[in-house]
Write a protein that holds these residues in place. Structure first.
Motif, PDB file in Angstrom:
ATOM      1  N   ASN A 179       0.846  -1.207   0.000  1.00 23.80           N
ATOM      2  CA  ASN A 179       0.000   0.000   0.000  1.00 23.80           C
ATOM      3  C   ASN A 179       0.877   1.252   0.000  1.00 23.80           C
ATOM      4  OD1 ASN A 179       0.994  -0.154   2.649  1.00 23.80           O
ATOM      5  ND2 ASN A 179      -0.811   0.887   3.478  1.00 23.80           N
ATOM      6  N   TYR A 180       2.096   1.139  -0.548  1.00 26.85           N
ATOM      7  CA  TYR A 180       3.086   2.215  -0.462  1.00 26.85           C
ATOM      8  C   TYR A 180       2.554   3.543  -0.976  1.00 26.85           C
ATOM      9  CZ  TYR A 180       7.648   4.510  -0.713  1.00 26.85           C
ATOM     10  OH  TYR A 180       8.696   5.379  -0.523  1.00 26.85           O
ATOM     11  N   PHE A 181       1.804   3.518  -2.076  1.00 30.17           N
ATOM     12  CA  PHE A 181       1.355   4.759  -2.698  1.00 30.17           C
ATOM     13  C   PHE A 181      -0.009   5.216  -2.194  1.00 30.17           C
ATOM     14  CE2 PHE A 181       4.472   2.941  -5.626  1.00 30.17           C
ATOM     15  CZ  PHE A 181       5.277   4.042  -5.858  1.00 30.17           C
ATOM     16  N   LYS A 182      -0.485   4.585  -1.151  1.00 32.59           N
ATOM     17  CA  LYS A 182      -1.701   5.025  -0.480  1.00 32.59           C
ATOM     18  C   LYS A 182      -1.324   5.706   0.836  1.00 32.59           C
ATOM     19  CE  LYS A 182      -4.762   3.020  -3.281  1.00 32.59           C
ATOM     20  NZ  LYS A 182      -5.881   3.703  -3.967  1.00 32.59           N
ATOM     21  N   GLU A 183      -2.110   6.654   1.271  1.00 32.89           N
ATOM     22  CA  GLU A 183      -1.863   7.328   2.542  1.00 32.89           C
ATOM     23  C   GLU A 183      -3.126   7.285   3.401  1.00 32.89           C
ATOM     24  OE1 GLU A 183       0.828   8.370   3.875  1.00 32.89           O
ATOM     25  OE2 GLU A 183       2.174   8.115   2.157  1.00 32.89           O
ATOM     26  N   PRO A 184      -3.479   6.107   3.918  1.00 32.32           N
ATOM     27  CA  PRO A 184      -4.693   6.011   4.741  1.00 32.32           C
ATOM     28  C   PRO A 184      -4.538   6.748   6.067  1.00 32.32           C
ATOM     29  CG  PRO A 184      -3.438   3.975   4.853  1.00 32.32           C
ATOM     30  CD  PRO A 184      -2.769   4.822   3.821  1.00 32.32           C
ATOM     31  N   LYS A 185      -5.648   7.242   6.580  1.00 35.34           N
ATOM     32  CA  LYS A 185      -5.620   7.888   7.886  1.00 35.34           C
ATOM     33  C   LYS A 185      -5.390   6.871   8.996  1.00 35.34           C
ATOM     34  CE  LYS A 185      -8.766  11.631   6.524  1.00 35.34           C
ATOM     35  NZ  LYS A 185     -10.089  12.271   6.782  1.00 35.34           N
ATOM     36  N   GLU A 186      -5.973   5.686   8.807  1.00 33.65           N
ATOM     37  CA  GLU A 186      -5.802   4.611   9.776  1.00 33.65           C
ATOM     38  C   GLU A 186      -5.377   3.345   9.035  1.00 33.65           C
ATOM     39  OE1 GLU A 186      -9.426   4.082  11.939  1.00 33.65           O
ATOM     40  OE2 GLU A 186      -9.656   6.225  12.369  1.00 33.65           O
ATOM     41  N   LEU A 187      -4.556   2.540   9.685  1.00 36.93           N
ATOM     42  CA  LEU A 187      -4.091   1.300   9.071  1.00 36.93           C
ATOM     43  C   LEU A 187      -3.996   0.218  10.144  1.00 36.93           C
ATOM     44  CD1 LEU A 187      -3.187   0.191   6.304  1.00 36.93           C
ATOM     45  CD2 LEU A 187      -0.824   0.716   6.975  1.00 36.93           C
ATOM     46  N   TYR A 188      -4.582  -0.933   9.835  1.00 39.31           N
ATOM     47  CA  TYR A 188      -4.629  -2.034  10.799  1.00 39.31           C
ATOM     48  C   TYR A 188      -4.009  -3.289  10.182  1.00 39.31           C
ATOM     49  CZ  TYR A 188      -8.173   0.957  12.964  1.00 39.31           C
ATOM     50  OH  TYR A 188      -8.841   2.017  13.536  1.00 39.31           O
ATOM     51  N   LEU A 189      -3.408  -4.105  11.028  1.00 39.26           N
ATOM     52  CA  LEU A 189      -2.956  -5.434  10.655  1.00 39.26           C
ATOM     53  C   LEU A 189      -3.926  -6.424  11.284  1.00 39.26           C
ATOM     54  CD1 LEU A 189      -0.555  -6.751   9.119  1.00 39.26           C
ATOM     55  CD2 LEU A 189       0.508  -7.120  11.338  1.00 39.26           C
ATOM     56  N   THR A 190      -4.560  -7.266  10.452  1.00 40.09           N
ATOM     57  CA  THR A 190      -5.579  -8.184  10.961  1.00 40.09           C
ATOM     58  C   THR A 190      -5.237  -9.628  10.608  1.00 40.09           C
ATOM     59  OG1 THR A 190      -7.012  -8.113   9.009  1.00 40.09           O
ATOM     60  CG2 THR A 190      -7.316  -6.381  10.649  1.00 40.09           C
ATOM     61  N   LEU A 191      -5.782 -10.550  11.420  1.00 39.91           N
ATOM     62  CA  LEU A 191      -5.499 -11.968  11.260  1.00 39.91           C
ATOM     63  C   LEU A 191      -6.629 -12.763  11.882  1.00 39.91           C
ATOM     64  CD1 LEU A 191      -3.508 -14.341  10.629  1.00 39.91           C
ATOM     65  CD2 LEU A 191      -2.529 -13.952  12.896  1.00 39.91           C
ATOM     66  N   ASN A 192      -7.107 -13.792  11.168  1.00 41.20           N
ATOM     67  CA  ASN A 192      -8.202 -14.609  11.678  1.00 41.20           C
ATOM     68  C   ASN A 192      -7.961 -16.121  11.584  1.00 41.20           C
ATOM     69  OD1 ASN A 192      -9.628 -12.025  10.223  1.00 41.20           O
ATOM     70  ND2 ASN A 192     -10.558 -12.512  12.194  1.00 41.20           N
ATOM     71  N   LYS A 193      -7.142 -16.564  10.633  1.00 36.69           N
ATOM     72  CA  LYS A 193      -7.038 -17.990  10.363  1.00 36.69           C
ATOM     73  C   LYS A 193      -5.574 -18.398  10.205  1.00 36.69           C
ATOM     74  CE  LYS A 193      -9.131 -21.468   7.279  1.00 36.69           C
ATOM     75  NZ  LYS A 193      -9.988 -21.666   6.091  1.00 36.69           N
ATOM     76  N   ILE A 194      -5.175 -19.449  10.928  1.00 36.02           N
ATOM     77  CA  ILE A 194      -3.785 -19.891  10.930  1.00 36.02           C
ATOM     78  C   ILE A 194      -3.723 -21.396  10.701  1.00 36.02           C
ATOM     79  CG2 ILE A 194      -1.640 -20.051  12.266  1.00 36.02           C
ATOM     80  CD1 ILE A 194      -2.641 -17.693  13.947  1.00 36.02           C
ATOM     81  N   GLN A 195      -2.883 -21.825   9.764  1.00 32.14           N
ATOM     82  CA  GLN A 195      -2.594 -23.248   9.636  1.00 32.14           C
ATOM     83  C   GLN A 195      -1.690 -23.649  10.801  1.00 32.14           C
ATOM     84  OE1 GLN A 195      -1.083 -24.464   5.795  1.00 32.14           O
ATOM     85  NE2 GLN A 195      -2.514 -23.128   4.716  1.00 32.14           N
ATOM     86  N   ALA A 196      -2.087 -24.675  11.551  1.00 32.47           N
ATOM     87  CA  ALA A 196      -1.344 -25.058  12.748  1.00 32.47           C
ATOM     88  C   ALA A 196      -1.505 -26.538  13.025  1.00 32.47           C
ATOM     89  CB  ALA A 196      -1.828 -24.245  13.956  1.00 32.47           C
ATOM     90  N   VAL A 197      -0.421 -27.171  13.469  1.00 32.07           N
ATOM     91  CA  VAL A 197      -0.460 -28.573  13.876  1.00 32.07           C
ATOM     92  C   VAL A 197       0.191 -28.692  15.252  1.00 32.07           C
ATOM     93  CG1 VAL A 197      -0.403 -29.481  11.520  1.00 32.07           C
ATOM     94  CG2 VAL A 197       1.745 -29.083  12.728  1.00 32.07           C
TER      95      VAL A 197
END
Length: 428
Positions: free
Chosen positions: A298-316
């Motif tokens: 998103n280098y060329f975007k300038e959002p007012k807010e930015l979040y890192l989100t995560l919901n699903k993980i491959q795990a054993v």
């Protein structure tokens, strides 16, 4: 949304032969994608078929200025078609962060043209066209080497380039991209030499990069998220024009081996998302519990807010993070619960097995192999045959098994078991 998409696709008039050609081409690319990975362990995406097929059903939403920009540069529409699944590269071109090169060499009726490049501190993507005097049903690069002006080959890099280019009816022109990434130190050389081999002929291109390189942006994060009791520490996110590198550490006290942060993404205040790289290198391993994941930029975007989100993980479960194989008896001694790996066959130079999953699982399962004494075994190749009735036939090429001590351990890089939850961190 799925229903709307299905109705939309069903209403399209797409020539059946064109669709069949795209699907077959996608399977060929998925089975034979070339990657040269040096210096670290890498993850390489193989989910190409859906990208190619959906390309017929999607349109590029761009500004009028961008449309004019594309129209004015010969061949640019073909480059846009190559990268339309990558929002970062699309916005780089939209912001005029693309350098035209336009050099070519022709041998025995085959011309290779280096059209242009998108480059940043972390790597470069070179776009090329292969032209042929005669129609070709299949053509591919056999070797790609990048050198500096002194003739020294680049070090500590990842390299991906597609192949073979396939056309059932035969074509005289094919387009593709060569992607180099340098995670350990910035790309400083501006005078480079690219060497390509096609059908035994060597093509050499002097590259002189003139455009200024955009400086990376780094967001310190240092926060921990927890999903089903498993902790992930997010250290930082570094934003380059070509991609975003998210640096994470898994808690060593976790009871599960976290293989893949499947839907890690950046989201702005309006809900626009920048997801993981879909075609190419998707991550690198620093240590067993520390990794870099790559997202679209998103280098060329300038959002007012930015979040890192995560919901699903491959795990054993950690006790089942490796598949243990007795190569003398041809038996699986240990694997994750569910008996997904079946009917194993071994020879001096390969392991073949049947992999069961309820739905198609387009990931490369095994990342490394070693014997009981910890000696690493070179994985020379990995191939798989199409998913059918829950089964995929997988073959892993290994070098001279008889010289290693039985049994061997195959480290899982992906596996169809998941944990799920909701994690959201504001980084801007």
């Amino acid at each position: 949304m799925e229903k709307k998409l299905e109705d939309y696709i069903n209403g399209l008039d797409v020539p059946e032969e064109k669709l069949d050609d795209a699907i077959y081409s996608g399977f060929q690319k998925a089975k034979r994608e070339k990657a040269r990975l040096k210096g670290k362990k890498w993850w390489l995406s193989v989910a190409f078929v859906a990208v190619l097929v959906l390309g017929f059903f999607t349109s590029i939403r761009v500004s009028p200025a961008f449309a004019n920009y594309v129209a004015e540069i010969p061949g640019m529409e073909k480059i846009v078609e190559l990268i339309r699944h990558d929002k970062g590269m699309m916005t780089a071109i939209e912001n005029d962060y693309y350098e035209r090169i336009g050099i070519s060499e022709k041998k025995n009726g085959i011309e290779v043209v280096i059209d242009g490049v998108i480059a940043d501190e972390n790597g470069l993507v070179l776009f090329y066209t292969i032209n042929s005097d005669e129609k070709q049903t299949e053509i591919m690069m056999d070797n790609v080497v990048l050198k500096n002006a002194d003739g020294k080959e680049a070090e500590h890099y990842s390299l991906t380039y597609g192949g073979p280019h396939y056309s059932e009816k035969g074509e005289k022109s094919f387009n593709g991209a060569i992607e180099y990434f340098f995670p350990e130190k910035p790309l400083l050389d501006r005078e480079l030499q690219l060497e390509i081999e096609i059908r035994g002929e060597n093509y050499s291109f002097p590259l002189s990069l003139k455009s200024d390189i955009k400086v990376k942006k780094t967001y310190p994060i240092n926060q921990t998220v927890t999903i089903e009791g498993q902790k992930i520490h997010i250290l930082d996110a570094t934003v380059y024009p070509l991609r975003v590198a998210v640096h994470v550490k898994m808690d060593p006290k976790n009871t599960k081996k976290l293989l893949e942060l499947e839907d890690l993404r950046l989201v702005d205040e309006n809900g626009e998302a920048w997801t993981k790289i879909k075609d190419g290198v998707t991550g690198s391993e620093i240590s067993d519990n520390e990794r870099i994941y790559y997202l679209q930029s998103n280098y060329f975007k300038e959002p007012k807010e930015l979040y890192l989100t995560l919901n699903k993980i491959q795990a054993v479960d950690k006790d089942y993070a490796n598949v243990i194989v007795d190569f003398e008896k041809g038996e699986i001694l240990k694997q994750p619960r569910g008996n997904r790996i079946r009917d194993i066959e071994l020879s001096q130079h390969h392991i073949r097995f049947d992999f069961y999953s309820a739905e198609e699982f387009p990931y490369q399962l095994i990342s490394e192999a070693k014997d009981v004494n910890g000696r690493y075994i070179d994985i020379e190749s990995t191939s798989w045959e199409g998913y059918q009735d829950g089964h995929t036939n997988i073959r892993i090429g290994l070098s001279n098994l008889s010289s290693y001590t039985n049994p061997i351990s195959l480290k899982l890089s992906y596996f169809p078991e998941w944990i799920q939850g909701e994690a959201k961190i504001r980084i801007k």
